[in-house]
Design a protein around this motif. Structure first.
Motif, PDB file in Angstrom:
ATOM      1  N   GLY A 291       0.813  -1.211   0.000  1.00 49.59           N
ATOM      2  CA  GLY A 291       0.000   0.000   0.000  1.00 49.59           C
ATOM      3  C   GLY A 291       0.846   1.260   0.000  1.00 49.59           C
ATOM      4  O   GLY A 291       0.554   2.217  -0.721  1.00 49.59           O
ATOM      5  N   TRP A 292       1.922   1.250   0.796  1.00 48.93           N
ATOM      6  CA  TRP A 292       2.803   2.424   0.871  1.00 48.93           C
ATOM      7  C   TRP A 292       3.504   2.649  -0.465  1.00 48.93           C
ATOM      8  O   TRP A 292       3.612   3.787  -0.925  1.00 48.93           O
ATOM      9  CB  TRP A 292       3.812   2.231   1.992  1.00 48.93           C
ATOM     10  CG  TRP A 292       4.658   3.428   2.257  1.00 48.93           C
ATOM     11  CD1 TRP A 292       5.929   3.645   1.835  1.00 48.93           C
ATOM     12  CD2 TRP A 292       4.300   4.600   3.011  1.00 48.93           C
ATOM     13  NE1 TRP A 292       6.391   4.868   2.268  1.00 48.93           N
ATOM     14  CE2 TRP A 292       5.406   5.466   2.994  1.00 48.93           C
ATOM     15  CE3 TRP A 292       3.143   4.978   3.699  1.00 48.93           C
ATOM     16  CZ2 TRP A 292       5.390   6.701   3.641  1.00 48.93           C
ATOM     17  CZ3 TRP A 292       3.134   6.219   4.343  1.00 48.93           C
ATOM     18  CH2 TRP A 292       4.249   7.067   4.310  1.00 48.93           C
ATOM     19  N   ARG A 293       3.956   1.579  -1.098  1.00 47.05           N
ATOM     20  CA  ARG A 293       4.588   1.713  -2.416  1.00 47.05           C
ATOM     21  C   ARG A 293       3.620   2.325  -3.420  1.00 47.05           C
ATOM     22  O   ARG A 293       4.000   3.151  -4.250  1.00 47.05           O
ATOM     23  CB  ARG A 293       5.061   0.360  -2.926  1.00 47.05           C
ATOM     24  CG  ARG A 293       6.205  -0.269  -2.159  1.00 47.05           C
ATOM     25  CD  ARG A 293       6.720  -1.502  -2.882  1.00 47.05           C
ATOM     26  NE  ARG A 293       7.515  -2.343  -2.005  1.00 47.05           N
ATOM     27  CZ  ARG A 293       7.048  -3.417  -1.371  1.00 47.05           C
ATOM     28  NH1 ARG A 293       5.794  -3.799  -1.538  1.00 47.05           N
ATOM     29  NH2 ARG A 293       7.849  -4.123  -0.591  1.00 47.05           N
ATOM     30  N   ALA A 294       2.352   1.914  -3.356  1.00 45.07           N
ATOM     31  CA  ALA A 294       1.358   2.417  -4.298  1.00 45.07           C
ATOM     32  C   ALA A 294       1.070   3.897  -4.087  1.00 45.07           C
ATOM     33  O   ALA A 294       0.755   4.623  -5.038  1.00 45.07           O
ATOM     34  CB  ALA A 294       0.071   1.608  -4.185  1.00 45.07           C
ATOM     35  N   VAL A 295       1.178   4.360  -2.856  1.00 44.06           N
ATOM     36  CA  VAL A 295       0.919   5.767  -2.550  1.00 44.06           C
ATOM     37  C   VAL A 295       2.128   6.645  -2.879  1.00 44.06           C
ATOM     38  O   VAL A 295       1.983   7.841  -3.152  1.00 44.06           O
ATOM     39  CB  VAL A 295       0.531   5.927  -1.058  1.00 44.06           C
ATOM     40  CG1 VAL A 295       0.430   7.391  -0.663  1.00 44.06           C
ATOM     41  CG2 VAL A 295      -0.797   5.234  -0.772  1.00 44.06           C
ATOM     42  N   SER A 296       3.318   6.084  -2.890  1.00 49.38           N
ATOM     43  CA  SER A 296       4.547   6.882  -3.002  1.00 49.38           C
ATOM     44  C   SER A 296       4.613   7.774  -4.239  1.00 49.38           C
ATOM     45  O   SER A 296       5.139   8.897  -4.141  1.00 49.38           O
ATOM     46  CB  SER A 296       5.789   5.981  -2.910  1.00 49.38           C
ATOM     47  OG  SER A 296       5.848   5.072  -3.982  1.00 49.38           O
ATOM     48  N   PRO A 297       4.100   7.370  -5.427  1.00 50.91           N
ATOM     49  CA  PRO A 297       4.132   8.313  -6.556  1.00 50.91           C
ATOM     50  C   PRO A 297       3.351   9.595  -6.281  1.00 50.91           C
ATOM     51  O   PRO A 297       3.753  10.685  -6.715  1.00 50.91           O
ATOM     52  CB  PRO A 297       3.508   7.506  -7.705  1.00 50.91           C
ATOM     53  CG  PRO A 297       3.786   6.074  -7.360  1.00 50.91           C
ATOM     54  CD  PRO A 297       3.641   6.026  -5.872  1.00 50.91           C
ATOM     55  N   ALA A 298       2.240   9.501  -5.566  1.00 48.67           N
ATOM     56  CA  ALA A 298       1.481  10.700  -5.214  1.00 48.67           C
ATOM     57  C   ALA A 298       2.264  11.591  -4.256  1.00 48.67           C
ATOM     58  O   ALA A 298       2.191  12.822  -4.328  1.00 48.67           O
ATOM     59  CB  ALA A 298       0.142  10.308  -4.596  1.00 48.67           C
ATOM     60  N   LEU A 299       3.038  10.971  -3.374  1.00 48.14           N
ATOM     61  CA  LEU A 299       3.841  11.734  -2.419  1.00 48.14           C
ATOM     62  C   LEU A 299       5.000  12.442  -3.119  1.00 48.14           C
ATOM     63  O   LEU A 299       5.433  13.511  -2.695  1.00 48.14           O
ATOM     64  CB  LEU A 299       4.380  10.801  -1.334  1.00 48.14           C
ATOM     65  CG  LEU A 299       3.322   9.999  -0.562  1.00 48.14           C
ATOM     66  CD1 LEU A 299       3.993   9.017   0.383  1.00 48.14           C
ATOM     67  CD2 LEU A 299       2.387  10.933   0.206  1.00 48.14           C
TER      68      LEU A 299
END
Length: 218
Positions: free
Chosen positions: A85-93
Motif C-alpha cells: 500500500g505504501w509503495r502504491a501511494v509513493s508516486p502521489a507523495l
C-alpha cells in the motif's frame, strides 16, 4: 491540528483506497510523508503536532491514512500488505517534485524503513519505532532500520516498552523524549509537561530535516 484545513487526496492501492492529508507549506522545500500505527490513525498526537508545526518552517507534511483505516477496519493487515500500500501511494507523495522524506509512527515507521529504497526517499523519520515486542528484546527489528543507507532520525520515548533509546544500535541517531511512552504520553507526575514533550519532538525533527535533505538536494 494545523490552522489550515488539509487538502485530502484519495489514492488507489492494491488493498483499497488510501487517503493522503496534505498540510502544505507556502514555499515548500520538501515533503515529509508519515504513516500511522497499527492501533490508531493520522490523529495520533505526534503526527498531529508535526502537521501543525512544520509547514510554517517550509516543510509540507503528508499524513497517509492506510486503506484498512479508510475502510473502517480495526485491525491492520500483514506487513507485506502494508508495504504494498505504501509503495502504491509513493508516486502521489513524490508528485510535487520535491525531496521526499518518508516516515511514520510505530508500524508506520517500520513500513517506511522497509520500503525507503523503493520510494526514492532521501531520508527516513522513525517515530516510536517498535524495536521489539514488549519484554522480548531478543526479537529485535533493528535490521529494518536503513542504517548507513539514508539519513535516519529515530525519536523515541524514554519509557517506550517497544524499545528504549539506549537499546538502539549505536550508529543510529536517536532523540529521547524523557519519560514518554510509546504514544509520547508523559505521566502527570513527570517534570516534563505534555506540551513540552511534544515541542521537543517537533523541534528535533525541524532541526534534523534541513541537513537530511541537503546531501541529495543541496
Amino acid at each position: 491540528m494545523s490552522e489550515k484545513t488539509p487538502r485530502r487526496q484519495t489514492v488507489a492501492t492494491p488493498g483499497g483506497d488510501a487517503r493522503v492529508h496534505w498540510y502544505e507549506a507556502d514555499a515548500p522545500r520538501a515533503v515529509l510523508a508519515l504513516g500511522h500505527g497499527a492501533g490508531g490513525g493520522v490523529e495520533a498526537r505526534d503526527l498531529a503536532a508535526l502537521a501543525a508545526t512544520l509547514p510554517a518552517h517550509g516543510w509540507t507534511v503528508a499524513l497517509v491514512e492506510s486503506p484498512w483505516r479508510v475502510a473502517g477496519k480495526k485491525v491492520a493487515p500483514a506487513p507485506r500488505t502494508l508495504d504494498a500500500g505504501w509503495r502504491a501511494v509513493s508516486p502521489a507523495l513524490a508528485a510535487p517534485g520535491l525531496p521526499l522524506v518518508v516516515g511514520g509512527r510505530s508500524a508506520g515507521a517500520r513500513v517506511a524503513c522497509r520500503t525507503a529504497a523503493e520510494t526514492d526517499a532521501v531520508a527516513v523519520l522513525a517515530l516510536a519505532f517498535p524495536l521489539h515486542p514488549p519484554g522480548r528484546p531478543e526479537k529485535s527489528r533493528a535490521d529494518e532500520l536503513p542504517l548507513g543507507k539514508l539519513p535516519l532520525l529515530v525519536v523515541q520515548g524514554g519509557n517506550d516498552p517497544f524499545g528504549r533509546p539506549a537499546e538502539f544500535p549505536t550508529d543510529a541517531t536517536v532523540v529521547e523524549i524523557p519519560e514518554a511512552d510509546h504514544s509520547f504520553t508523559v505521566p502527570k507526575r513527570a517534570e516534563l509537561p505534555q506540551e513540552t514533550a511534544l515541542r521537543l519532538l517537533t523541534d528535533a525533527v525541524a532541526e534534523w530535516i534541513p541537513g537530511a535533505v541537503s546531501p541529495a538536494h543541496g
